[in-house]
Design an enzyme around this catalytic site. Sequence first.
Site, PDB file in Angstrom:
ATOM      1  N   GLY A  36      -3.651 -21.508  39.903  1.00  0.00           N
ATOM      2  CA  GLY A  36      -3.875 -20.759  41.143  1.00  0.00           C
ATOM      3  C   GLY A  36      -4.209 -19.300  40.917  1.00  0.00           C
ATOM      4  N   ASN A 118       3.979 -34.872  43.049  1.00  0.00           N
ATOM      5  CA  ASN A 118       2.806 -34.260  43.688  1.00  0.00           C
ATOM      6  C   ASN A 118       2.299 -35.010  44.920  1.00  0.00           C
ATOM      7  OD1 ASN A 118       3.016 -32.371  41.726  1.00  0.00           O
ATOM      8  ND2 ASN A 118       1.208 -32.987  40.556  1.00  0.00           N
ATOM      9  N   ASP A 174     -13.813 -32.189  33.403  1.00  0.00           N
ATOM     10  CA  ASP A 174     -14.309 -33.225  32.487  1.00  0.00           C
ATOM     11  C   ASP A 174     -15.754 -32.929  32.064  1.00  0.00           C
ATOM     12  OD1 ASP A 174     -11.870 -34.613  32.791  1.00  0.00           O
ATOM     13  OD2 ASP A 174     -12.594 -35.466  34.668  1.00  0.00           O
ATOM     14  N   HIS A 201     -10.457 -39.193  37.239  1.00  0.00           N
ATOM     15  CA  HIS A 201      -9.960 -38.103  36.390  1.00  0.00           C
ATOM     16  C   HIS A 201      -8.614 -38.458  35.769  1.00  0.00           C
ATOM     17  CE1 HIS A 201      -9.144 -34.178  34.752  1.00  0.00           C
ATOM     18  NE2 HIS A 201      -7.979 -34.165  35.376  1.00  0.00           N
TER      19      HIS A 201
HETATM   20  P1  NAD Z   1       1.894 -24.652  37.974  1.00  0.00           P
HETATM   21  O1  NAD Z   1       3.264 -25.220  38.014  1.00  0.00           O
HETATM   22  O2  NAD Z   1       1.655 -23.520  37.042  1.00  0.00           O
HETATM   23  O3  NAD Z   1       1.480 -24.155  39.422  1.00  0.00           O
HETATM   24  C1  NAD Z   1       1.641 -24.940  40.552  1.00  0.00           C
HETATM   25  C2  NAD Z   1       1.905 -24.025  41.717  1.00  0.00           C
HETATM   26  O4  NAD Z   1       2.037 -24.847  42.877  1.00  0.00           O
HETATM   27  C3  NAD Z   1       3.216 -23.218  41.576  1.00  0.00           C
HETATM   28  O5  NAD Z   1       2.953 -21.844  41.768  1.00  0.00           O
HETATM   29  C4  NAD Z   1       4.092 -23.782  42.686  1.00  0.00           C
HETATM   30  O6  NAD Z   1       4.969 -22.815  43.259  1.00  0.00           O
HETATM   31  C5  NAD Z   1       3.032 -24.241  43.689  1.00  0.00           C
HETATM   32  N1  NAD Z   1       3.534 -25.222  44.661  1.00  0.00           N
HETATM   33  C6  NAD Z   1       4.393 -26.260  44.472  1.00  0.00           C
HETATM   34  N2  NAD Z   1       4.599 -26.887  45.635  1.00  0.00           N
HETATM   35  C7  NAD Z   1       3.847 -26.247  46.562  1.00  0.00           C
HETATM   36  C8  NAD Z   1       3.647 -26.428  47.956  1.00  0.00           C
HETATM   37  N3  NAD Z   1       4.266 -27.388  48.632  1.00  0.00           N
HETATM   38  N4  NAD Z   1       2.808 -25.573  48.581  1.00  0.00           N
HETATM   39  C9  NAD Z   1       2.175 -24.592  47.923  1.00  0.00           C
HETATM   40  N5  NAD Z   1       2.347 -24.356  46.609  1.00  0.00           N
HETATM   41  C10 NAD Z   1       3.167 -25.183  45.944  1.00  0.00           C
HETATM   42  O7  NAD Z   1       0.880 -25.842  37.685  1.00  0.00           O
HETATM   43  P2  NAD Z   1      -0.658 -25.731  37.249  1.00  0.00           P
HETATM   44  O8  NAD Z   1      -0.746 -25.700  35.783  1.00  0.00           O
HETATM   45  O9  NAD Z   1      -1.305 -24.668  38.051  1.00  0.00           O
HETATM   46  O10 NAD Z   1      -1.197 -27.181  37.714  1.00  0.00           O
HETATM   47  C11 NAD Z   1      -1.251 -27.521  39.078  1.00  0.00           C
HETATM   48  C12 NAD Z   1      -1.764 -28.941  39.264  1.00  0.00           C
HETATM   49  O11 NAD Z   1      -3.127 -29.053  38.842  1.00  0.00           O
HETATM   50  C13 NAD Z   1      -1.004 -29.986  38.449  1.00  0.00           C
HETATM   51  O12 NAD Z   1      -0.791 -31.125  39.246  1.00  0.00           O
HETATM   52  C14 NAD Z   1      -1.954 -30.307  37.303  1.00  0.00           C
HETATM   53  O13 NAD Z   1      -1.749 -31.582  36.775  1.00  0.00           O
HETATM   54  C15 NAD Z   1      -3.268 -30.206  38.023  1.00  0.00           C
HETATM   55  N6  NAD Z   1      -4.442 -30.062  37.152  1.00  0.00           N
HETATM   56  C16 NAD Z   1      -5.588 -30.697  37.524  1.00  0.00           C
HETATM   57  C17 NAD Z   1      -6.724 -30.591  36.763  1.00  0.00           C
HETATM   58  C18 NAD Z   1      -7.992 -31.281  37.174  1.00  0.00           C
HETATM   59  O14 NAD Z   1      -8.906 -31.400  36.355  1.00  0.00           O
HETATM   60  N7  NAD Z   1      -8.140 -31.727  38.402  1.00  0.00           N
HETATM   61  C19 NAD Z   1      -6.713 -29.812  35.597  1.00  0.00           C
HETATM   62  C20 NAD Z   1      -5.542 -29.168  35.243  1.00  0.00           C
HETATM   63  C21 NAD Z   1      -4.401 -29.302  36.034  1.00  0.00           C
HETATM   64  C1  LMR Z   2      -6.566 -31.961  32.526  1.00  0.00           C
HETATM   65  O1  LMR Z   2      -7.424 -32.842  32.395  1.00  0.00           O
HETATM   66  O2  LMR Z   2      -6.478 -31.009  31.738  1.00  0.00           O
HETATM   67  C2  LMR Z   2      -5.644 -32.021  33.699  1.00  0.00           C
HETATM   68  O3  LMR Z   2      -5.791 -33.213  34.407  1.00  0.00           O
HETATM   69  C3  LMR Z   2      -4.228 -31.733  33.356  1.00  0.00           C
HETATM   70  C4  LMR Z   2      -3.564 -32.801  32.531  1.00  0.00           C
HETATM   71  O4  LMR Z   2      -2.484 -33.249  32.931  1.00  0.00           O
HETATM   72  O5  LMR Z   2      -4.079 -33.162  31.479  1.00  0.00           O
END
Ligand code: NAD
Ligand code: LMR
Length: 341
Positions: A36, A118, A174, A201
């Site tokens: 974020g 989640n 990806d 994904h």
């Molecule tokens: P993180 O824990 O660093 O950050 C998550 C944030 O979400 C935190 O600041 C937390 O306070 C906030 N949060 C939790 N519940 C909430 C709610 N109800 N409302 C608003 N905010 C809320 O995690 P991150 O490393 O930023 O990863 C976040 C998500 O993204 C994970 O599920 C991760 O697996 C996913 N992700 C997806 C991809 C993709 O390719 N789509 C890639 C990387 C990570």
């Molecule tokens: C990624 O591909 O990096 C994300 O989906 C985070 C993970 O859990 O690997």
Amino acid sequence: MSFARQMFGQVQRRAFSASARQSSKVAVLGAAGGIGQPLSLLMKLNPRVSQLALYDIRLGPGVAADISHINTKSTVKGYDPTPSGLRECLEGSDIILIPAGVPRKPGMTRDVDLFNTNASIVRDLAKAAADAAPNANLLIISNPVNSTVPICAEVFKSKGVYNPKRLFGVTTLDLVRASKFVSELKGTDPADEKITVVGGHSGVTIVPLISQSGHHDITGEKLDALINRIQFGGDEVVKAKDGAGSATLSMAMAGARFAESLLKASQGEKGVVECTFVDSPLYKDQGIDFFSSKVELGPDGVQKIHEVGRINKYEENLLEAAMGDLKKNIQKGVDFVKANP
Ligand code: NAD
Ligand code: LMR
């Protein structure tokens, strides 16, 4: 040239169509997290964004205060973690980016370990979005994307405001990885490596189509290793971070790229194409309602979903292997909302 312009190229000064929107409100839910914060930063540097709205259950206003000092034109506001704070954050948004939720630690899977936490986070944020900004483009980053996107669709359906053209699972990381890994193998500039990645994904649902890039010389064990690295690139980062989370910085870049593509398209640019996980007709006959393939973006969101196109036998097998997991992941999201409305 300012940093923002270097990052995003020259601001488009070409003539936009009369209906094209010139100002855009972008909301980030989960704005204080590992993804974020840099994602919000990149959105602040994007001259197409006029208002940035940041929400998190912790530190939203703090991150917003920090980012608001950056001298680009957009305004930035952080919102308190209350129902009214969330509603105000969402109201009037054109794009809602959702990276809220827990990331993986070594040994965890997206489908089981992340789903448990989640699914409800995304469901609740989707409910708020459906109420406050039903016409916004919803960009889902929170994992497992294969399930969180169907969760959002079910929530929007239950509120009678579902528009499949406005819901996107962000799979851009990806493609970013595929481009980088191929360029490393070939000694080329990654900017020239546009690799199509279809499916979903996570793990084997990620289906890179190397043959469509013209690299017919990547074969045998080299190809197997490349495909494996793209499919399990997330694990590489989870392992290296050793318990402190998963990809954040590369994901922020990927999320910002996708949001930029959507902004370009909504502001009138033609021919903007990204691979993204959407409500798709391509494999509905096999019971797979969501699928990532090349999608042309337009002012109304999804403009045209491209077929997977010509693939070789090797890729047919990869696609075949993806379908089982994909179907289960999608169904799991749908069932979750039915059981936990
Ligand atoms: P993180 O824990 O660093 O950050 C998550 C944030 O979400 C935190 O600041 C937390 O306070 C906030 N949060 C939790 N519940 C909430 C709610 N109800 N409302 C608003 N905010 C809320 O995690 P991150 O490393 O930023 O990863 C976040 C998500 O993204 C994970 O599920 C991760 O697996 C996913 N992700 C997806 C991809 C993709 O390719 N789509 C890639 C990387 C990570
Ligand atoms: C990624 O591909 O990096 C994300 O989906 C985070 C993970 O859990 O690997």
